[in-house]
Design a protein around this motif. Structure first.
Motif, PDB file in Angstrom:
ATOM      1  N   PRO A  33       0.806  -1.224   0.000  1.00 48.90           N
ATOM      2  CA  PRO A  33       0.000   0.000   0.000  1.00 48.90           C
ATOM      3  C   PRO A  33       0.838   1.272   0.000  1.00 48.90           C
ATOM      4  O   PRO A  33       0.490   2.251  -0.669  1.00 48.90           O
ATOM      5  N   SER A  34       1.939   1.262   0.739  1.00 44.63           N
ATOM      6  CA  SER A  34       2.809   2.442   0.777  1.00 44.63           C
ATOM      7  C   SER A  34       3.483   2.672  -0.567  1.00 44.63           C
ATOM      8  O   SER A  34       3.642   3.820  -1.004  1.00 44.63           O
ATOM      9  N   LEU A  35       3.877   1.603  -1.241  1.00 45.51           N
ATOM     10  CA  LEU A  35       4.491   1.737  -2.561  1.00 45.51           C
ATOM     11  C   LEU A  35       3.503   2.265  -3.591  1.00 45.51           C
ATOM     12  O   LEU A  35       3.868   3.041  -4.483  1.00 45.51           O
ATOM     13  N   ASN A  65      -4.629  -2.416  -9.163  1.00 44.55           N
ATOM     14  CA  ASN A  65      -3.747  -2.922  -8.107  1.00 44.55           C
ATOM     15  C   ASN A  65      -4.516  -3.192  -6.824  1.00 44.55           C
ATOM     16  O   ASN A  65      -4.294  -4.207  -6.150  1.00 44.55           O
ATOM     17  N   ASN A  66      -5.414  -2.267  -6.471  1.00 49.27           N
ATOM     18  CA  ASN A  66      -6.199  -2.446  -5.247  1.00 49.27           C
ATOM     19  C   ASN A  66      -7.124  -3.650  -5.349  1.00 49.27           C
ATOM     20  O   ASN A  66      -7.285  -4.408  -4.375  1.00 49.27           O
ATOM     21  N   ILE A  67      -7.712  -3.846  -6.515  1.00 48.11           N
ATOM     22  CA  ILE A  67      -8.620  -4.985  -6.708  1.00 48.11           C
ATOM     23  C   ILE A  67      -7.854  -6.295  -6.605  1.00 48.11           C
ATOM     24  O   ILE A  67      -8.289  -7.241  -5.925  1.00 48.11           O
ATOM     25  N   ILE A  68      -6.694  -6.365  -7.289  1.00 42.52           N
ATOM     26  CA  ILE A  68      -5.873  -7.578  -7.231  1.00 42.52           C
ATOM     27  C   ILE A  68      -5.379  -7.823  -5.809  1.00 42.52           C
ATOM     28  O   ILE A  68      -5.352  -8.958  -5.326  1.00 42.52           O
ATOM     29  N   GLY A  69      -5.005  -6.735  -5.110  1.00 43.06           N
ATOM     30  CA  GLY A  69      -4.552  -6.877  -3.728  1.00 43.06           C
ATOM     31  C   GLY A  69      -5.633  -7.432  -2.821  1.00 43.06           C
ATOM     32  O   GLY A  69      -5.388  -8.344  -2.019  1.00 43.06           O
TER      33      GLY A  69
END
Length: 311
Positions: free
Chosen positions: A181-183, A194-198
């Protein structure tokens, strides 16, 4: 902010703790003591499993992954944090930041997958004792261990590979260590994918781990209720309490950390502390809960210590 293309060796800035005057050395030595204690306990557990033939059993081969994973997690996080505190530096190169984040996420997924594998082993041992040796064959144990590490690796690689497509326009990591999340906050691009995959990867890890453990422990408790063997009941209760305690601690801290990145009203310092506890508490408790309180490991350790005393 003006978009800037950062090079491979671009330097990032970590957002440090606010340490009161005179507090950095006590914090440093406390962190160092915790780190060496964790290393010592987990190395003892690993060494016993490797060297003692009476521990060359499926349960302990699977357990071997737990202290190994704990060493990866705490080593990837704690030394860097406490060294930054005492030296009052808070810089890190981008590749090293990505490596740290990758190892920490591998650790997090590994804990849940390893706990699931251990719960399945206990289910077979307690609920199907006569079939245990035929089910938990060396080949099957190797498959379980390979699946644990392989699935964890694939999920984390898929998560971090998405970052290569995102240009960075910021150099401030809003944490005392690097994580995904920080990256993502370093980019000015849309990070929805990215958020969905995470979230998907987190859901897969949680679903697989929790479902296996729930199935195993329900079956163990049912067997415990209907069996007349007091030894089996004691073994079941000890197994359930030990593993569920570590799972609950990890889930509470992990869930808070994940959600805290999505709510702006959460205290930054509290978010950092809770995030660090994920990589400190389980490695600190696991060798005690699963090692020292497991009769066979405890007795083996006592025999080793007794033999050393007479040398």
């Amino acid at each position: 902010m003006e978009n800037e293309s950062f090079g491979f060796r671009s330097e990032l800035t970590l957002n440090p703790f606010v340490i009161p005057p005179g507090g950095k050395y006590p914090i440093f030595f406390l962190g160092l003591a915790i780190y060496f204690f964790v290393i010592f306990c987990n190395l003892i557990l690993l060494t016993l499993i490797i060297l003692k033939r009476n521990l060359h059993k499926p349960m302990y081969f699977i357990l071997f992954s737990l202290p190994l994973n704990d060493l990866i997690g705490i080593t990837a996080m704690l030394p860097k944090v406490i060294s930054d505190i005492v030296t009052e530096t808070n810089n890190v190169y981008y590749p090293l930041c990505v490596l740290q984040a990758f190892l920490l996420h591998m650790y997090g997924g590994g804990v849940l997958f390893i706990l699931a594998a251990m719960s399945f082993d206990r289910y077979v041992a307690i609920c199907m004792p006569l079939r245990y040796s035929s089910v938990m064959t060396p080949r099957f144990v190797i498959c379980i261990i390979s699946l644990v590490w392989g699935l964890d690796f694939v999920l984390i690689v898929s998560l971090f590979s998405l970052q290569t497509r995102l240009p960075r326009c910021n150099s401030l990591i809003m944490n005392v260590f690097c994580d995904n999340p920080s990256l993502l906050k370093l980019t000015c691009e849309n990070t929805t994918v990215n958020n969905i995959i995470g979230l998907f990867n987190t859901a897969v890890i949680q679903a697989v781990s929790v479902s296996i453990q729930a199935f195993s422990y329900v079956k163990i408790l049912i067997t415990c209720v209907f069996t007349r063997r007091s030894e089996a009941k004691t073994k079941a209760v000890n197994t359930c309490v030990a593993q569920l305690l570590i799972l609950i601690i990890f889930e509470i801290v992990g869930t808070f950390t994940i959600l805290s990145h999505r709510f702006k009203n959460v205290s930054v310092d509290l978010q950092r502390i809770m995030g660090m506890l994920i990589f400190i508490v389980p490695p600190l408790l696991n060798p005690i809960v699963y090692g020292l309180y497991t009769n066979e490991i405890r007795n083996t350790l006592l025999i080793v210590l007794k033999n050393r005393a007479f040398v």
